[in-house]
Structure formats: C-alpha cells, structure tokens
Design an enzyme around this catalytic site. Structure first.
Site, PDB file in Angstrom:
ATOM      1  N   ASP A   1      32.381  45.013   2.241  1.00  0.00           N
ATOM      2  CA  ASP A   1      31.571  45.192   1.081  1.00  0.00           C
ATOM      3  C   ASP A   1      31.366  46.464   0.608  1.00  0.00           C
ATOM      4  OD1 ASP A   1      30.432  42.624   2.967  1.00  0.00           O
ATOM      5  OD2 ASP A   1      29.815  42.691   0.684  1.00  0.00           O
TER       6      ASP A   1
ATOM      7  N   ARG B   1      21.224  43.192  -4.818  1.00  0.00           N
ATOM      8  CA  ARG B   1      21.676  43.159  -3.305  1.00  0.00           C
ATOM      9  C   ARG B   1      22.220  44.738  -3.231  1.00  0.00           C
ATOM     10  NH1 ARG B   1      25.228  38.633  -0.869  1.00  0.00           N
ATOM     11  NH2 ARG B   1      24.185  39.508   0.962  1.00  0.00           N
TER      12      ARG B   1
ATOM     13  N   GLN C   1      28.922  31.526   6.385  1.00  0.00           N
ATOM     14  CA  GLN C   1      29.694  31.406   5.411  1.00  0.00           C
ATOM     15  C   GLN C   1      31.210  31.119   5.935  1.00  0.00           C
ATOM     16  OE1 GLN C   1      27.412  33.787   5.889  1.00  0.00           O
ATOM     17  NE2 GLN C   1      26.629  34.905   4.073  1.00  0.00           N
TER      18      GLN C   1
ATOM     19  N   ARG D   1      27.918  34.842  -3.962  1.00  0.00           N
ATOM     20  CA  ARG D   1      27.993  35.987  -3.008  1.00  0.00           C
ATOM     21  C   ARG D   1      29.623  36.392  -2.760  1.00  0.00           C
ATOM     22  NH1 ARG D   1      31.547  33.750  -0.239  1.00  0.00           N
ATOM     23  NH2 ARG D   1      31.120  35.482   1.410  1.00  0.00           N
TER      24      ARG D   1
HETATM   25  O1  MRU Z   1      26.221  38.366   2.415  1.00  0.00           O
HETATM   26  P1  MRU Z   1      27.623  37.857   1.833  1.00  0.00           P
HETATM   27  O2  MRU Z   1      28.236  36.612   2.083  1.00  0.00           O
HETATM   28  O3  MRU Z   1      27.777  38.309   0.229  1.00  0.00           O
HETATM   29  O4  MRU Z   1      28.726  38.755   2.818  1.00  0.00           O
HETATM   30  C1  MRU Z   1      29.967  38.665   2.291  1.00  0.00           C
HETATM   31  C2  MRU Z   1      31.137  39.712   3.109  1.00  0.00           C
HETATM   32  O5  MRU Z   1      30.493  40.156   3.884  1.00  0.00           O
HETATM   33  C3  MRU Z   1      32.595  39.397   2.755  1.00  0.00           C
HETATM   34  O6  MRU Z   1      33.122  39.616   4.055  1.00  0.00           O
HETATM   35  C4  MRU Z   1      32.702  40.739   1.912  1.00  0.00           C
HETATM   36  O7  MRU Z   1      31.993  40.604   0.934  1.00  0.00           O
HETATM   37  C5  MRU Z   1      34.188  40.636   1.307  1.00  0.00           C
HETATM   38  S1  MRU Z   1      34.372  39.289   0.303  1.00  0.00           S
HETATM   39  C6  MRU Z   1      36.164  39.632  -0.447  1.00  0.00           C
END
Ligand code: MRU
Length: 346
Positions: free
Chosen positions: A237, A89, A196, A46
C-alpha cells in the site's frame, strides 16, 4: 480477464462491488464523485492501485458533470472533490498520487477554458487506468522467474486484478508464471477481518483455474515448517524510501515467519506505491477501521458486548525482511534506499 474491476462509462464509473464477492457479482454505477468516494471508503473498491484509479475517475466525472463555465468556480468544485477523495482512506499512497496528478492537470489546463480542462481530466484518468494495467503486466513479466515448477507460493490479502486496474501485482506475477506453463500451488491467507484472501484472491484463482488452497491466518507457520512454502509474494500500500512496506495487516508476521524458515519474501508493487518523502515505515499512516469488522461476522456479533477491539488495516514490514521488490522497472534488491531512489527519480 473475465471481469472488469473498474470502468469509465462516460456518465458514470462502473465498479465491481467487492463487498459482495464471491457470492454476488454485481456492478455499482457511481454517478457522481461522492458515490465514488463512498465506494472507496466502504471498500466496494479496494486495493492501493485500484483506489487511485477510482479517485481519478471520480474527479473526472465530477468535472464532466459540473455546469459552471466560470474557471474560478470550476476550480473550487474540483479542488473540493480532490480533497474529498483524499479523505477516503489514509494508507495507500497511490490514492494521493492519483489525486495529485489530476490536480496538476487542473492547474495546467484551466487557462485553456473549462471545456478543455474537462476533456483533459478525463484523458488523464484514463491514462492513469491504462498505465496501471501496463505496469501490472510488466511486474508479472519481471517476477515470473521467481516461481519454479512445483513451488508452494503463499500470498496474503488480494493483490490481484480486483486490487488494480486489472491483472494484479503479486497475483500478476502468479498469473504470468502460470501463463508461461509453470505449474505450482498457491496458498491464500484468508486475511481477517474482511477476508480479501478467502473471498477475492480465491475467486480470481478459481476463474484462472490456478490451483489454490485457502488457509486461516494462523496456519502459515505450520505450513512453512512442513516445507510446503517456497516463496511468499505480497502487494504493498505504501513503500517508504528505505524499503519498509505497509501492506494488509498480517503481512509483517508472515515476513518474520519467512525469515525464520529461510523462505524468500517478495513485495510486488508499481512505483506509484513508492513514497520517497517518508524516511521509514514508521512514518506511514496506518488506517484503523471500525470495531464491528472484528466483533461481528456477517452482521452477527461473535464477541461479548463490552470487550475492547483493535483494528488496524495495515502493518509495516521492515525492509530487512524483504528479499526484493518487484516493480515495473525490474526487481529491486538491497540497498533499497539507493535503488528505489534510482527507479523513481532516476
Ligand atoms: O484494505 P485493502 O483491501 O484495500 O488492502 C489491500 C492490500 O493490502 C493489498 O495487498 C495492497 O493494496 C496491494 S494491491 C495490489
């Protein structure tokens, strides 16, 4: 780096299974594109840049394992895999960006034959990986001046080596400042519902021996009021052309708290997270995930049966709350509309 988030092994894509961290450090060998897609969907891997790299490697893997020598059949197979990857996703734009790059290679190479196309797709996936690593390091170099000795640095979710090809964006800035000899303290939001921050960011910091403290998601305001936080650093993202930024759910609340307490709020992201096709953050598709992530903890229910849930994985922080966006092209400041356009298309 003591671990590899993702690795091209020739006959499989090896991923560090992030669902099992920090308790178990286990690698997952994905032997076909479907298992890479499943790993992205179920969040074994992720983080926006990392899922882009994984999708590209998944496409290269499917190309390598395709037996057909017929260009038209080969094209059909690869296009289907590209579509499969795009459906894993919806929010992180890096995924679609990486798939588009692979599609371009397919279009440009097929006239040279199937074997040549396979080779070029593999090279492109490795290039996407290498470029991401490089961008992260540059982001770290640009961003490190923002952290001062003695600072309290707050971060949310995981924007580290685990979320990228390696090194990290927001965590890359932290790594670079630490490597330069600055001494500071990192506060890590646990990041409900999938933790996370508590599981992944904390794990990375412990390995680097950078001092950190995990907070539950509702503690940041209290800490800010006490004067313990000097800067907030998060990843992204997807960033719309006006600078509005989608990141892990809870980021928006942190940005508002930062504004109230006069604390600079920075986003660290490569230009692969920019989506200039979107006018503002309200156009960013926000993923909604399974209710069980909210109603259950480690497989056990924590809410009564029959209650409603709401589980958006991301929120959008308006550009007005963002002090700057740290990219591999430098720290971008307002007016974002003009500046983001300049660095993305010149
Ligand atoms: O749902 P996730 O764990 O994929 O979300 C990740 C995030 O929101 C991170 O902050 C983002 O992808 C930046 S990663 C360098």
């Amino acid at each position: 780096m003591k671990f590899k988030t993702i690795e091209w092994k020739g006959n499989c894509v090896r991923l560090l299974d992030q669902r099992r961290l920090p308790r178990n450090v286990r690698y997952l060998d994905c032997k076909n594109a479907s298992s890479v897609a499943e790993a992205i969907r179920t969040m074994a891997i992720r983080g926006a840049p990392a899922i882009g790299v994984a999708a590209a490697m998944g496409i290269a893997l499917s190309a390598k394992k395709t037996r057909s020598r017929q260009p038209s059949v080969f094209r059909q197979i690869i296009e289907k895999v590209c579509q499969q990857m795009s459906q894993t996703r919806p929010t992180a734009v890096n995924l679609f960006w990486a798939v588009d790059r692979m599609k371009k290679i397919l279009d440009q190479s097929l006239s040279y034959g199937v074997e040549e196309t396979k080779k070029r797709l593999e090279e492109e996936a490795l290039r996407i990986y290498g470029e991401d690593l490089e961008m992260n390091r540059t982001i770290g170099e640009y961003g490190k001046s923002l952290i001062q000795n003695g600072d309290g640095v707050l971060t949310h979710c995981n924007a580290g080596a685990l979320a990228t090809a390696g090194y990290g964006t927001a965590l890359g800035v932290i790594r670079a400042a630490w490597a330069e000899g600055k001494r500071f303290h990192v506060f890590i939001d646990e990041t409900r519902p999938l933790f996370q921050g508590a599981r992944l960011t904390a794990w990375e910091l412990v390995q680097e021996r950078i001092p950190g403290t995990v907070l539950t998601d509702n503690m940041a305001g209290h800490l800010m009021k006490k004067g313990e936080i000097n800067i907030v650093l998060v990843g992204a993202d997807r960033i719309a052309r006006n600078g509005d930024t989608a990141n892990k759910i809870g980021t928006y609340g942190l940005a508002i708290l930062s504004k109230w307490h006069h604390i600079p709020f920075y986003v660290a992201a490569p230009t692969t997270s920019l989506d200039l096709s979107l006018i503002s953050g309200s156009d960013i598709p926000i993923e909604e995930r399974d209710a069980q992530e909210v109603t259950h903890f480690q497989g056990k229910p924590i809410t009564p049966k029959g209650i409603n849930t709401f589980n958006p994985a991301f929120d959008v922080t308006p550009h007005s709350l963002i002090r700057g966006i740290i990219t591999e092209k430098g720290i971008i400041r307002k007016p974002f509309l003009k500046e983001l356009r300049r660095i993305k298309i010149g």
